[in-house]
Motif scaffolding. Structure first.
Motif, PDB file in Angstrom:
ATOM      1  N   THR A 152     -24.528  -8.004 -21.125  1.00 54.22           N
ATOM      2  CA  THR A 152     -25.516  -8.416 -19.951  1.00 54.22           C
ATOM      3  C   THR A 152     -24.720  -8.544 -18.760  1.00 54.22           C
ATOM      4  O   THR A 152     -25.437  -8.956 -17.742  1.00 54.22           O
ATOM      5  CB  THR A 152     -26.207  -9.409 -20.449  1.00 54.22           C
ATOM      6  N   ALA A 153     -23.257  -8.644 -18.794  1.00 55.30           N
ATOM      7  CA  ALA A 153     -22.637  -8.770 -17.438  1.00 55.30           C
ATOM      8  C   ALA A 153     -23.300  -7.922 -16.186  1.00 55.30           C
ATOM      9  O   ALA A 153     -23.243  -6.561 -16.604  1.00 55.30           O
ATOM     10  CB  ALA A 153     -21.177  -8.473 -17.570  1.00 55.30           C
ATOM     11  N   PRO A 154     -23.258  -8.291 -15.134  1.00 54.23           N
ATOM     12  CA  PRO A 154     -23.678  -7.422 -14.293  1.00 54.23           C
ATOM     13  C   PRO A 154     -22.725  -6.204 -13.740  1.00 54.23           C
ATOM     14  O   PRO A 154     -21.541  -6.456 -13.691  1.00 54.23           O
ATOM     15  CB  PRO A 154     -24.156  -8.287 -12.834  1.00 54.23           C
ATOM     16  N   SER A 155     -23.450  -5.050 -13.099  1.00 57.73           N
ATOM     17  CA  SER A 155     -22.500  -4.002 -12.498  1.00 57.73           C
ATOM     18  C   SER A 155     -22.782  -4.461 -11.046  1.00 57.73           C
ATOM     19  O   SER A 155     -23.902  -4.566 -10.297  1.00 57.73           O
ATOM     20  CB  SER A 155     -23.113  -2.646 -12.686  1.00 57.73           C
ATOM     21  N   VAL A 156     -21.508  -4.662 -10.508  1.00 57.23           N
ATOM     22  CA  VAL A 156     -21.409  -5.304  -8.816  1.00 57.23           C
ATOM     23  C   VAL A 156     -21.549  -4.208  -7.941  1.00 57.23           C
ATOM     24  O   VAL A 156     -20.390  -3.317  -7.985  1.00 57.23           O
ATOM     25  CB  VAL A 156     -20.307  -6.151  -8.660  1.00 57.23           C
ATOM     26  N   LEU A 157     -22.108  -4.019  -6.723  1.00 56.05           N
ATOM     27  CA  LEU A 157     -21.921  -3.284  -5.848  1.00 56.05           C
ATOM     28  C   LEU A 157     -21.436  -3.633  -4.613  1.00 56.05           C
ATOM     29  O   LEU A 157     -20.581  -3.204  -3.837  1.00 56.05           O
ATOM     30  CB  LEU A 157     -23.365  -2.569  -5.382  1.00 56.05           C
ATOM     31  N   MET A 158     -21.865  -5.079  -4.381  1.00 55.52           N
ATOM     32  CA  MET A 158     -21.461  -5.724  -3.158  1.00 55.52           C
ATOM     33  C   MET A 158     -21.541  -7.082  -3.392  1.00 55.52           C
ATOM     34  O   MET A 158     -22.608  -7.568  -3.519  1.00 55.52           O
ATOM     35  CB  MET A 158     -21.941  -5.035  -1.805  1.00 55.52           C
ATOM     36  N   THR A 159     -20.463  -7.922  -2.836  1.00 57.98           N
ATOM     37  CA  THR A 159     -20.502  -9.453  -2.984  1.00 57.98           C
ATOM     38  C   THR A 159     -20.571 -10.058  -1.911  1.00 57.98           C
ATOM     39  O   THR A 159     -20.226  -9.568  -0.612  1.00 57.98           O
ATOM     40  CB  THR A 159     -19.517  -9.846  -3.881  1.00 57.98           C
ATOM     41  N   TYR A 160     -20.887 -11.549  -1.924  1.00 57.50           N
ATOM     42  CA  TYR A 160     -20.656 -12.352  -0.789  1.00 57.50           C
ATOM     43  C   TYR A 160     -19.309 -12.455  -0.188  1.00 57.50           C
ATOM     44  O   TYR A 160     -18.806 -12.447   0.917  1.00 57.50           O
ATOM     45  CB  TYR A 160     -21.368 -13.824  -1.114  1.00 57.50           C
ATOM     46  N   ALA A 161     -18.345 -12.519  -1.318  1.00 58.93           N
ATOM     47  CA  ALA A 161     -17.067 -12.632  -1.011  1.00 58.93           C
ATOM     48  C   ALA A 161     -16.520 -11.527  -0.158  1.00 58.93           C
ATOM     49  O   ALA A 161     -15.805 -11.466   1.200  1.00 58.93           O
ATOM     50  CB  ALA A 161     -16.092 -12.552  -2.310  1.00 58.93           C
ATOM     51  N   ASP A 184     -19.863  -1.180 -23.011  1.00 56.88           N
ATOM     52  CA  ASP A 184     -19.636  -0.094 -23.716  1.00 56.88           C
ATOM     53  C   ASP A 184     -18.400   0.457 -24.135  1.00 56.88           C
ATOM     54  O   ASP A 184     -17.858   1.198 -25.213  1.00 56.88           O
ATOM     55  CB  ASP A 184     -20.426   1.238 -23.253  1.00 56.88           C
ATOM     56  N   VAL A 185     -17.342   0.432 -23.078  1.00 57.95           N
ATOM     57  CA  VAL A 185     -16.267   1.104 -23.343  1.00 57.95           C
ATOM     58  C   VAL A 185     -15.150   0.106 -23.868  1.00 57.95           C
ATOM     59  O   VAL A 185     -14.435   0.407 -24.872  1.00 57.95           O
ATOM     60  CB  VAL A 185     -15.553   1.551 -21.828  1.00 57.95           C
ATOM     61  N   PHE A 186     -14.924  -1.182 -23.197  1.00 55.51           N
ATOM     62  CA  PHE A 186     -13.871  -1.931 -23.649  1.00 55.51           C
ATOM     63  C   PHE A 186     -14.105  -2.605 -25.027  1.00 55.51           C
ATOM     64  O   PHE A 186     -13.165  -3.065 -25.741  1.00 55.51           O
ATOM     65  CB  PHE A 186     -13.674  -3.116 -22.769  1.00 55.51           C
ATOM     66  N   SER A 187     -15.541  -2.691 -25.439  1.00 52.21           N
ATOM     67  CA  SER A 187     -15.716  -3.179 -26.776  1.00 52.21           C
ATOM     68  C   SER A 187     -15.373  -2.337 -27.881  1.00 52.21           C
ATOM     69  O   SER A 187     -15.347  -2.949 -29.155  1.00 52.21           O
ATOM     70  CB  SER A 187     -16.993  -3.994 -26.681  1.00 52.21           C
ATOM     71  N   THR A 188     -15.287  -1.276 -27.720  1.00 55.26           N
ATOM     72  CA  THR A 188     -15.211  -0.249 -28.614  1.00 55.26           C
ATOM     73  C   THR A 188     -13.570   0.498 -28.633  1.00 55.26           C
ATOM     74  O   THR A 188     -13.303   0.983 -29.827  1.00 55.26           O
ATOM     75  CB  THR A 188     -16.100   0.838 -28.639  1.00 55.26           C
ATOM     76  N   ARG A 189     -12.887   0.132 -27.952  1.00 58.90           N
ATOM     77  CA  ARG A 189     -11.662   0.544 -27.543  1.00 58.90           C
ATOM     78  C   ARG A 189     -10.718  -0.206 -27.174  1.00 58.90           C
ATOM     79  O   ARG A 189     -10.844  -1.292 -26.510  1.00 58.90           O
ATOM     80  CB  ARG A 189     -11.599   1.919 -26.945  1.00 58.90           C
ATOM     81  N   SER A 190      -9.441   0.016 -27.506  1.00 60.89           N
ATOM     82  CA  SER A 190      -8.213  -0.788 -27.210  1.00 60.89           C
ATOM     83  C   SER A 190      -7.213  -0.239 -26.444  1.00 60.89           C
ATOM     84  O   SER A 190      -5.938  -0.287 -26.455  1.00 60.89           O
ATOM     85  CB  SER A 190      -7.674  -1.661 -28.228  1.00 60.89           C
ATOM     86  N   ASP A 191      -7.667   0.877 -25.509  1.00 65.03           N
ATOM     87  CA  ASP A 191      -6.684   1.703 -24.842  1.00 65.03           C
ATOM     88  C   ASP A 191      -6.038   0.968 -23.481  1.00 65.03           C
ATOM     89  O   ASP A 191      -5.073   1.425 -23.131  1.00 65.03           O
ATOM     90  CB  ASP A 191      -7.153   2.822 -24.352  1.00 65.03           C
ATOM     91  N   ILE A 198     -29.403  -0.486 -25.798  1.00 60.58           N
ATOM     92  CA  ILE A 198     -28.862   0.597 -25.544  1.00 60.58           C
ATOM     93  C   ILE A 198     -29.456   1.477 -24.392  1.00 60.58           C
ATOM     94  O   ILE A 198     -30.562   1.526 -24.057  1.00 60.58           O
ATOM     95  CB  ILE A 198     -28.811   1.442 -26.775  1.00 60.58           C
ATOM     96  N   GLY A 199     -28.762   1.725 -23.447  1.00 62.19           N
ATOM     97  CA  GLY A 199     -29.032   2.600 -22.496  1.00 62.19           C
ATOM     98  C   GLY A 199     -28.822   1.504 -21.175  1.00 62.19           C
ATOM     99  O   GLY A 199     -28.963   2.010 -20.022  1.00 62.19           O
ATOM    100  N   SER A 200     -29.180  -0.019 -21.521  1.00 64.62           N
ATOM    101  CA  SER A 200     -29.081  -0.830 -20.262  1.00 64.62           C
ATOM    102  C   SER A 200     -27.986  -1.386 -20.211  1.00 64.62           C
ATOM    103  O   SER A 200     -27.531  -2.266 -19.164  1.00 64.62           O
ATOM    104  CB  SER A 200     -30.231  -1.669 -20.495  1.00 64.62           C
ATOM    105  N   ARG A 201     -27.047  -1.479 -21.049  1.00 66.41           N
ATOM    106  CA  ARG A 201     -25.809  -2.745 -21.211  1.00 66.41           C
ATOM    107  C   ARG A 201     -24.923  -2.165 -20.157  1.00 66.41           C
ATOM    108  O   ARG A 201     -24.647  -1.082 -19.821  1.00 66.41           O
ATOM    109  CB  ARG A 201     -25.071  -2.346 -22.716  1.00 66.41           C
TER     110      ARG A 201
END
Length: 486
Positions: free
Chosen positions: A342-351, A276-283, A268-271
């Motif tokens: 544990t999926a990363p939050s992305v700021l900038m990619t090689y692509a 946090d959003v999509f796993s608990t709601r289906s909007d 909790i706090g690092s996920r």
């Protein structure tokens, strides 16, 4: 009696000596180790980075999620099947998205990077050129985020509230001036960052890998220079050429393992905030615009971005539908990769770096073959998702044009809704389909061009805000285009 007198004198001398000793060491004894007088950069850096990434990628607090609720829907990566009129998909957003973004970036992110700069600059208590370079890079990222979302913003005076001559009502700077300042700082940050320099602690983005910081710094400079290229062509061309012609001095992101992304842990706090959003709601569903394009291209990235329906097929949900109309659709939801805590939050990619080079080469701003850069970019995007680009994929995209480059960039930026929104507003690509007959859009039916300034600025900084709006060149609404629009 004489013995008693001598004994009394001895006690007084001992007491006086003890009092003298206490007075001499009073400051040291009364220093609370749990409340230090000065805070080191290593304690300020983690939270400042976390807040910046959190706001850019996917804040989890409802009514404050600019990326998830607004940008990813506006750019038609996602669509909403409920609360459509209240949370972004219909181009209507709560004021808390504006205030939450503004307040968090300024008060929890930028101000703490400024403290790191003050503490680590030459002659300061924690002098460290690498802390200084890191803070300048992240501060540049934060200011770029704000100006790309709002337009003119407090910049040159924004962080002077605790200065010797405090400025509590900072002036607004034009986007052109903010960009100029950012690029100057990024070039200086590259010079400060040294792989042979002092160690840094508290770096939750690259774990102290200074070469990765240099690559991110220079790649970010390419992003900013390319974004302003239509407005300042000579300067942008010169800067991009300067960076790309000297990879030793100006290293950039050259592989997926060098990407700027925050790795999360399942606590909790690092996920990952999308978990946090999509796993608990289906909007949310995947937008039919994205699904249709991926199906048209027979693009395997659909298997990562979306989950199949029960029959193994993929279907999207049109954007802006009424709640009643949305309820009649059976559409795919976001892929399991984005439901991993544990999926990363992305700021900038090689692509993204390769897409920048492809566009710049096509426009004649840098040397090189636009088609080669574009192919590298698409390959990198597939690899980022654990896939291999088909050998014939380039034949599916309709040649190398501004539209094909930017459409492929839009596909690759899935998850980075704000970034994809920036690029759409700047170039007009990809071309969005006509609204569904059951859609009901606000904002005069115009896909938002910016978000409005927070109400706090109207009450606390009105004179400067009015000047900022005048620089904007239009009203403070979500239809006024920003400076870098082609």
């Amino acid at each position: 009696m004489k013995r008693l007198y001598i004994y009394s004198i001895a006690i007084l001398l001992l007491t006086f000596g003890t009092m003298t000793s206490c007075t001499k060491d009073f400051e040291e004894i009364n220093t609370d180790p749990n409340n230090p007088v000065s805070i080191s950069p290593s304690l300020l850096l983690p939270n400042a980075i976390q807040v910046t990434v959190d706001r850019y990628w996917g804040h989890s607090t409802r009514y404050q999620r600019l990326n998830i609720d607004a940008a990813m829907c506006w750019i038609q990566h996602l669509s909403r099947n409920i609360y459509i009129n209240a949370e972004g998909d219909s181009y209507e957003i709560p004021l808390t998205i504006s205030s939450g973004t503004w307040n968090s970036i300024y008060n929890e992110s930028l101000i703490n990077f400024e403290r790191v700069i003050t503490l680590s600059e030459a002659g300061a208590e924690f002098e460290n050129s690498n802390y200084l370079g890191i803070a300048m890079t992240m501060q540049s990222f934060g200011f770029a985020y704000l100006t790309d979302v709002f337009g003119p913003i407090p910049y040159s005076e924004a962080l002077n509230g605790t200065a010797e001559e405090a400025i509590n009502s900072p002036k607004y700077d034009s986007m052109e001036d903010v960009y100029a300042g950012i690029l100057t700082d990024l070039m200086e940050a590259n010079d400060l960052l040294s792989t042979s320099g002092p160690e840094v602690v508290g770096d939750i983005l690259f774990d102290g890998d200074i070469m990765k910081w240099k690559r991110f710094t220079n790649s970010l400079a390419l992003r900013i220079a390319n974004r302003q290229a239509s407005k300042k062509p000579a300067e942008s061309k010169a800067l991009m050429t300067q960076i790309l012609s000297d990879p030793v001095k100006y290293p950039i992101i050259e592989s997926n393992d060098q990407a700027a992304e925050l790795i999360h842990f399942d606590v909790i706090g690092s996920r990952n905030k999308m978990f946090d959003v999509f796993s608990t709601r289906s909007d949310w569903n995947i937008s039919s615009t994205l699904i249709d394009k991926l199906l048209e291209l027979d693009d395997e990235r659909i298997t990562v971005y979306a989950q199949p329906l029960s029959d193994g097929s993929y279907a999207g949900l049109p954007n802006g539908l009424t709640d009643a109309a949305a309820g009649t659709y059976n559409a795919s939801v976001i892929g399991l990769k984005y439901l991993d805590p544990t999926a990363p939050s992305v700021l900038m990619t090689y692509a993204e770096v390769e897409f920048i080079k492809a566009e710049a080469a096509l426009d004649g701003d840098i040397d090189g073959n636009a088609e080669d850069f574009l192919e590298n970019a698409i390959k990198a995007s597939f690899q980022q998702q654990g896939l291999v680009m088909p050998d014939d994929y380039m034949s599916r995209i309709g040649g190398v044009t501004k539209e094909s480059i930017m459409t492929q960039k839009w596909i690759a930026l899935f998850g980075q809704g704000v970034e994809a929104w920036n690029e759409f507003r700047r170039t007009g690509y990809p071309v969005m389909p006509a609204p569904n007959a059951s859609s009901a859009f606000s904002n005069e039916g115009i896909l938002p061009t910016r978000i409005e300034y927070p109400t706090s600025e109207y009450s606390l900084n009105r004179t400067n805000l009015d000047e900022g709006v005048s620089m904007l060149g239009g009203s403070d609404n979500m239809r006024t285009p920003l400076w870098w629009v082609d």
